[in-house]
Write an enzyme that holds these catalytic residues in place. Structure first.
Site, mmCIF file in Angstrom:
data_model
loop_
_atom_site.group_PDB
_atom_site.id
_atom_site.type_symbol
_atom_site.label_atom_id
_atom_site.label_comp_id
_atom_site.label_asym_id
_atom_site.label_seq_id
_atom_site.Cartn_x
_atom_site.Cartn_y
_atom_site.Cartn_z
ATOM 1 N N GLY A 1 -11.955 -6.262 52.303
ATOM 2 C CA GLY A 1 -13.394 -6.445 52.264
ATOM 3 C C GLY A 1 -14.181 -5.227 51.817
ATOM 4 O O GLY A 1 -15.410 -5.207 51.949
ATOM 5 N N GLY B 1 -14.895 -4.144 48.774
ATOM 6 C CA GLY B 1 -15.830 -4.467 47.697
ATOM 7 C C GLY B 1 -17.030 -5.246 48.200
ATOM 8 O O GLY B 1 -18.179 -4.979 47.803
#
Length: 274
Positions: free
Chosen positions: A208, A210
């Site tokens: 997670g 990004g």
């Protein structure tokens, strides 16, 4: 109160997607709303199923938000299909609202989260609307059709993406080979460039990253920070989240969305002029 929205997929494991975005929004004092494009069955070990939402219902979700909330910024994540991309683009193309595009394509476990036929739709319909595009190296390679192995390759990729209409590109360099630092490269359509360097953290808990970075960027833009400052603060947010990981799950665990608030006085990011 600033109101933002995330248009993305749901992560049942809570580390990425809609869940990560809303946690980040809450931590940064903006009110988060959402449009869910797909449901995923996943945990830190991987994705075991993807169920896209009917396009007409995605459209209803967007319209419901736009008719009631004065949105200060919009973020897109997992969009999955060409049809979803086109309907999202058609609904937001005339809005004077900053758009942050995180071109989510592949999950940490390697599962495809964007259909192959949707890549061209992303280029044609959504990128020209983007205030900021935040690809990692593999995503930038797919979007440009060019291999990226050097700083010169990153520059050429950014130039290609800006020619598509993107106002600012942040190419995240975590996939480049550098044992000491993770460096992100920022390019504006006016020619301004800089990079952000942070210590590389030896951890598998990067699920997670990004989503969280782009959600933090969305929140900071909504708060009115100048774009360059918003990008730098978002980098600090994700660096803290990786550094102080939660060690949850048996695979690629989530980052720590609480870490920035608890360690705000500590800066682990160095800004380098071009």
């Amino acid at each position: 109160m600033r109101i933002v929205t995330t248009i993305a997929g749901s992560d049942s494991g809570g580390g990425a997607g809609i869940q990560a975005d809303l946690k980040t929004f809450q931590e940064l004092d903006v009110f988060g709303t959402s449009v869910i494009t797909a449901l995923t069955a996943q945990n830190t070990l991987g994705v075991s199923g993807v169920l896209p939402i009917e396009v007409s219902f995605i459209e209803k979700q967007v319209l419901a938000l736009l008719e009631d909330f004065p949105l200060s910024a919009i973020k897109t994540g997992m969009l999955f299909s060409s049809k979803i991309i086109q309907v999202i683009a058609s609904q937001i193309k005339d809005l004077e609202i900053p758009l942050i595009v995180d071109p989510v394509m592949i999950a940490k476990g390697g599962e495809n989260l964007l259909q192959q036929e949707a890549i061209e739709a992303l280029r044609i319909y959504l990128l020209p609307l983007a205030t900021v595009l935040t690809p990692n190296i593999p995503e930038a390679e797919v979007l440009t059709g060019k291999k990226i192995e050097s700083i010169a390759d990153i520059k050429h990729a950014a130039e290609t993406l800006i020619r598509l209409g993107v106002q600012c590109v942040v190419i995240k360099g975590g996939h480049l080979v550098d044992e000491k630092y993770a460096t992100d490269y920022v390019f504006f359509n006016n020619g301004r460039t800089f990079s952000m360097q942070a210590k590389r953290i030896n951890t598998k808990n990067t699920h997670g990253t990004g989503c969280t970075f782009s959600a933090a960027l969305t929140a900071f833009i909504a708060q009115g920070l100048p774009l360059e400052q918003a990008i730098i603060e978002a980098k600090k947010f994700i660096q803290m989240a990786i550094t102080h990981d939660l060690n949850i799950g048996n695979g690629h665990g989530p980052t720590n969305h609480f870490a920035y608030r608890k360690n705000m006085e500590i800066s682990e990011v160095t800004v380098l002029e071009a």
